[in-house]
Motif scaffolding. Structure first.
Motif, short mmCIF file in Angstrom:
data_model
loop_
_atom_site.label_atom_id
_atom_site.label_comp_id
_atom_site.label_asym_id
_atom_site.label_seq_id
_atom_site.Cartn_x
_atom_site.Cartn_y
_atom_site.Cartn_z
N HIS A 86 6.27 -22.20 24.34
CA HIS A 86 7.66 -22.44 23.97
C HIS A 86 8.59 -21.32 24.44
CE1 HIS A 86 6.40 -25.88 21.72
NE2 HIS A 86 5.67 -25.16 20.89
N GLY A 87 8.04 -20.30 25.13
CA GLY A 87 8.85 -19.19 25.61
C GLY A 87 9.58 -19.54 26.90
N VAL A 88 10.59 -18.76 27.23
CA VAL A 88 11.43 -19.09 28.38
C VAL A 88 10.67 -19.10 29.70
CG1 VAL A 88 13.55 -18.30 27.24
CG2 VAL A 88 12.23 -16.69 28.64
N LEU A 89 9.64 -18.25 29.83
CA LEU A 89 8.90 -18.21 31.09
C LEU A 89 8.13 -19.50 31.35
CD1 LEU A 89 7.48 -14.57 31.42
CD2 LEU A 89 9.49 -15.60 32.50
N ALA A 90 7.93 -20.31 30.31
CA ALA A 90 7.22 -21.58 30.49
C ALA A 90 8.05 -22.59 31.26
CB ALA A 90 6.84 -22.16 29.12
N SER A 91 9.37 -22.41 31.29
CA SER A 91 10.22 -23.40 31.96
C SER A 91 11.11 -22.83 33.06
CB SER A 91 11.10 -24.12 30.93
OG SER A 91 11.99 -23.21 30.30
N SER A 96 15.19 -17.85 39.62
CA SER A 96 16.07 -17.63 38.47
C SER A 96 15.92 -16.19 38.00
CB SER A 96 15.74 -18.61 37.34
OG SER A 96 14.40 -18.45 36.91
N VAL A 97 16.77 -15.77 37.08
CA VAL A 97 16.75 -14.38 36.61
C VAL A 97 16.78 -14.36 35.09
CG1 VAL A 97 17.89 -12.12 36.67
CG2 VAL A 97 18.01 -13.62 38.66
N LEU A 98 15.90 -13.55 34.50
CA LEU A 98 15.88 -13.30 33.06
C LEU A 98 16.60 -12.00 32.79
CD1 LEU A 98 14.84 -13.97 30.19
CD2 LEU A 98 12.73 -12.76 30.78
N ILE A 99 17.61 -12.03 31.92
CA ILE A 99 18.41 -10.85 31.59
C ILE A 99 18.25 -10.56 30.10
CG2 ILE A 99 20.71 -9.84 31.55
CD1 ILE A 99 20.34 -12.90 33.62
N ASP A 100 17.71 -9.39 29.78
CA ASP A 100 17.48 -9.04 28.38
C ASP A 100 18.54 -8.05 27.91
OD1 ASP A 100 16.45 -8.73 25.87
OD2 ASP A 100 14.80 -7.43 26.48
N ALA A 113 9.35 -7.23 33.60
CA ALA A 113 9.61 -7.29 35.03
C ALA A 113 8.36 -7.73 35.79
CB ALA A 113 10.09 -5.93 35.53
N ALA A 114 7.21 -7.20 35.39
CA ALA A 114 5.95 -7.57 36.05
C ALA A 114 5.59 -9.02 35.77
CB ALA A 114 4.83 -6.64 35.57
N ALA A 115 5.77 -9.46 34.53
CA ALA A 115 5.46 -10.85 34.17
C ALA A 115 6.36 -11.82 34.92
CB ALA A 115 5.61 -11.04 32.66
N CYS A 116 7.62 -11.48 35.04
CA CYS A 116 8.55 -12.34 35.77
C CYS A 116 8.22 -12.38 37.26
CB CYS A 116 9.99 -11.84 35.57
SG CYS A 116 10.69 -12.17 33.94
N ALA A 117 7.88 -11.22 37.82
CA ALA A 117 7.57 -11.14 39.25
C ALA A 117 6.40 -12.04 39.62
CB ALA A 117 7.28 -9.69 39.64
N GLU A 118 5.42 -12.18 38.73
CA GLU A 118 4.27 -13.04 38.99
C GLU A 118 4.69 -14.49 39.19
OE1 GLU A 118 1.44 -12.60 35.87
OE2 GLU A 118 0.89 -10.53 36.43
N PHE A 123 14.18 -10.07 36.99
CA PHE A 123 14.34 -9.56 35.62
C PHE A 123 15.30 -8.37 35.61
CE2 PHE A 123 13.35 -6.43 32.35
CZ PHE A 123 13.57 -7.21 31.21
N LEU A 124 16.15 -8.34 34.62
CA LEU A 124 17.05 -7.21 34.38
C LEU A 124 16.99 -6.82 32.91
CD1 LEU A 124 20.25 -8.50 36.22
CD2 LEU A 124 18.58 -6.87 37.13
#
Length: 295
Positions: A86-91, A96-100, A113-118, A123-124
């Motif tokens: 149900h987390g954002v990385l699932a969809s 795209s870019v994740l900004i925290d 950043a590493a999880a997003c890069a995979e 990621f920011l």
């Protein structure tokens, strides 16, 4: 209003006192916004006020979004809305870019950043300064860590609620800069509290003194915006002591790793623990003066 040619489909996860108005600015600037909040009634209220849509899970809110923004409580809260089915990385899709915007640890920023890069996602880490008032007025300062291509995608959109936004280095740099921000604030607020305390005990008109010295080298945002409420003993607003202690804990932990010596920061953190014992967990950080009045 942003030109429709520049509008993007965005998601915003976390509608607290900061996230609620920030997401509102995105929708008002023409971005197709879908929000998620742990308490769904808050998301429904946001949609009624601003338009847009809401998702029943972070993943649903992030579906198809070019940019996904987070503004939650701490490292664990971030992980809870990023990972899992149900987390954002699932969809989220590649490109795209994740900004925290959460104030969290630099270690978490590098992990994300590493999880997003995979997954081919940018990621920011982009913590903000300016408090609830800054969010409501769309004049936040945003300190950013990450890659320049991801920043180029997100920066024009973040301008919807920013007065200043700057890329400061790789993943984690934004969080480290926010630690610097909180370290500086802690010392200034304690100095202001002591100055007001001294003025009152010396029999001076403290308000008149501040009117004078605020025109000189002693001037600060805290002095300009907090001295009147401090003198009245009003603290039921603003950036909560609990939040400040969370932020200072992150900074002090990082200092132990990089060999920095922060004696004043550690001392002010102890002073805030005393304010908490006075029942001031949700008081504004300027409540350091209340501790001096008690002593």
């Amino acid at each position: 209003m942003t030109n429709s040619a520049n509008s993007k489909k965005v998601a915003f996860i976390g509608l607290g006192v900061m996230g609620y108005p920030m997401a509102g600015y995105l929708q008002q600037h023409g971005h197709d916004s879908r929000v998620y909040n742990r308490t769904s009634s808050k998301a429904q209220q946001w949609v009624k006020q601003y338009g847009g849509q809401y998702g029943s899970t972070p993943a649903e809110a992030a579906q198809g979004a070019a940019l996904v923004f987070l503004c939650v409580g701490n490292d664990d809260d971030v992980r809870s809305v990023v990972y899992g089915e149900h987390g954002v990385l699932a969809s989220m899709q590649p490109g795209s870019v994740l900004i925290d915007h959460t104030t969290a640890s630099a270690e978490l920023a590098r992990e994300l950043a590493a999880a997003c890069a995979e997954q081919g996602i940018g990621f920011l880490d982009a913590p903000v300064s300016g408090g609830q008032a800054g969010a409501e007025n769309g004049v936040l300062t945003i300190m950013v860590g990450g890659e320049s291509d991801s920043y180029a995608k997100a920066e024009p959109v973040m301008q919807a609620y920013a007065r200043c936004c700057k890329l400061l280095g790789p993943a984690g740099a934004g969080q480290l800069a926010k630690m610097v921000n909180q370290i500086c604030i802690a010392g200034v607020v304690q100095g202001l509290a002591e100055g007001l305390h001294f003025a009152q005990n010396a029999g001076l008109d403290a308000a008149a003194v501040i009117e004078v010295i605020s025109q000189g080298a002693a001037q600060s945002w805290q002095m300009q915006n907090r001295y009147q409420t401090m003198l009245k003993g009003e603290y039921d607003f603003g950036f909560a002591v609990d939040w400040m202690r969370k932020d200072l804990s992150i900074a002090l932990n990082e200092a132990r790793k990089n060999g920095s010596h922060l004696p004043v920061t550690a001392l002010v953190d102890q002073f805030y623990s005393e304010v908490q014992r006075m029942g001031g967990n949700r008081w504004d950080t300027s409540s350091l003066l209340a501790r001096l009045h008690k002593s």
